[in-house]
Design a protein around this motif. Structure first.
Motif, mmCIF file in Angstrom:
data_model
loop_
_atom_site.group_PDB
_atom_site.id
_atom_site.type_symbol
_atom_site.label_atom_id
_atom_site.label_comp_id
_atom_site.label_asym_id
_atom_site.label_seq_id
_atom_site.Cartn_x
_atom_site.Cartn_y
_atom_site.Cartn_z
ATOM 1 N N CYS A 32 4.546 -7.676 2.187
ATOM 2 C CA CYS A 32 4.429 -7.240 3.581
ATOM 3 C C CYS A 32 4.940 -5.806 3.754
ATOM 4 C CB CYS A 32 5.207 -8.201 4.477
ATOM 5 S SG CYS A 32 5.186 -7.788 6.233
ATOM 6 N N SER A 35 2.834 -2.997 1.876
ATOM 7 C CA SER A 35 1.509 -2.765 2.466
ATOM 8 C C SER A 35 1.571 -2.444 3.953
ATOM 9 C CB SER A 35 0.612 -3.985 2.244
ATOM 10 O OG SER A 35 1.122 -5.135 2.894
ATOM 11 N N ASN A 131 -4.063 0.332 3.428
ATOM 12 C CA ASN A 131 -2.743 -0.230 3.149
ATOM 13 C C ASN A 131 -2.629 -0.891 1.778
ATOM 14 O OD1 ASN A 131 -1.021 0.427 5.353
ATOM 15 N ND2 ASN A 131 -2.203 -0.950 6.648
ATOM 16 N N ALA A 133 -2.988 -3.962 0.434
ATOM 17 C CA ALA A 133 -2.166 -5.159 0.282
ATOM 18 C C ALA A 133 -2.453 -5.859 -1.048
ATOM 19 C CB ALA A 133 -2.410 -6.107 1.455
ATOM 20 N N GLU A 279 -5.522 -5.512 4.102
ATOM 21 C CA GLU A 279 -4.297 -5.570 4.889
ATOM 22 C C GLU A 279 -3.499 -6.821 4.553
ATOM 23 O OE1 GLU A 279 -3.307 -3.441 7.265
ATOM 24 O OE2 GLU A 279 -5.063 -2.439 8.105
ATOM 25 N N PHE A 280 -2.234 -6.810 4.910
ATOM 26 C CA PHE A 280 -1.378 -7.983 4.722
ATOM 27 C C PHE A 280 -2.006 -9.220 5.354
ATOM 28 C CE2 PHE A 280 2.223 -10.604 6.299
ATOM 29 C CZ PHE A 280 2.742 -10.990 5.073
#
Length: 312
Positions: A32, A35, A131, A133, A279-280
């Motif tokens: 978390c 990312s 991001n 993740a 993304e997360f």
């Protein structure tokens, strides 16, 4: 300029990433944070990249991993074409930093390099954040989980925990370590690399490397038998289609090119790969945490059977 980059690392506060506070287990919280938007896509030589590095360094210290020498940070630089589409375009110097620690084994004469890259591709021209993740906050989170495991369960051999910079665009961090081994570290005789462990619509993950090192087959099969996700060996045989051979496509490629055996754990490319949607929120926690368990067990078994997988 390199000194300035190092000063930036120590001056930045680790981001709060408040949305990640209280998440369990540690690997889920690590994914978390790494990312999160505070990291701004972790592009090499960026402020967000330095923030991610600072977080990883703090986590290694918290876990109990020791630096090799005086610092976890191993700076390096390289040149690249400003226009990546034209190798003859003017070149620029990039300053990057690997984060490397060691967990001492009973046998300190040789080491297993457990690796994952922490950089990603930054932001779009419009400011949207990649991001990353799955690519590769998930691999770094697994790397930290392996570190936690071996601190609690001392290994037979030295374990080098290596979070690489500048993987995107040329495996630069891994190539640096292979070309210039870390001073004071035992020689690396095996590489276990994690890259993309967080998202698989088919609930499967792949172990590349047994084609080149057949002694890895029983290890992968034993871990697969008890795994809650599908683990299989593959994507490592030359068949004419480069998309089906991952041997050189992540950091393990640098080790393989130097004759060092490897095992690479990762998922197939998917619709979020190198997209802002990585993304997360897209990560399935059950799959990811199962993949982390697989990563830890693979590391444990490789350490136990190092003679076999290095043909010693």
């Amino acid at each position: 300029m390199l000194l300035s980059a190092l000063l930036l690392t120590t001056a930045l506060a680790v981001p709060a990433a408040s949305d990640c506070a209280g998440l369990e287990p540690d690997s889920w919280a690590d994914l978390c944070v790494i990312s999160s938007d505070e990291m701004k896509g972790r592009m090499v030589e960026s402020e967000g990249n330095a923030r991610a590095r600072a977080y990883i360094l703090d986590r290694l210290t918290e876990i109990g991993v020791q630096p090799v020498g005086e610092s976890f940070e191993q700076p390096f630089s390289f040149e690249r074409a400003i226009d990546f589409r034209d190798e003859n375009s003017p070149r620029e110097t990039i300053n990057a930093v690997n984060v490397i620690g060691v967990i001492a084994g009973r046998d300190r004469s040789r080491a297993i390099a457990v690796t994952a890259h922490y950089d990603h591709v930054g932001r779009t021209d419009e400011g949207e954040i990649f991001n990353g993740a799955d690519d590769n906050a998930s691999g770094v989170a697994a790397l930290l989980a392996v570190a936690e495991h071996f601190i609690a369960n001392p290994p037979e051999h030295d374990i080098l925990i290596m979070a690489f910079d500048a993987e995107e665009g040329g495996l630069r961090g891994a190539r640096e370590v292979v070309a210039n081994p870390v001073e004071g570290a035992a020689p690396v005789v095996f590489n276990l690399n994690f890259d993309m462990l967080g998202y698989s619509p088919d609930n499967d993950i792949w172990a590349a490397g047994p084609y080149h090192t057949p002694a890895l087959h029983p290890i992968v099969e034993a871990v697969a038998q008890d795994a809650s996700i599908t683990l299989a060996a593959g994507y490592d045989a030359p068949d004419g289609d480069p998309r089906n051979d991952w041997t050189l496509l992540s950091d393990q490629g640098a080790f393989h090119a130097a004759g060092i055996p490897f095992l690479y754990l990762g998922v197939e490319d998917h619709e979020h790969y190198h997209q802002t949607s990585d993304e997360f929120e897209t990560i399935n926690p059950d799959f990811f945490l199962s993949a982390v368990s697989v990563a830890v067990e693979l590391a444990e078994r490789i350490d136990a059977d190092l003679d076999a997988v290095t043909d010693r």
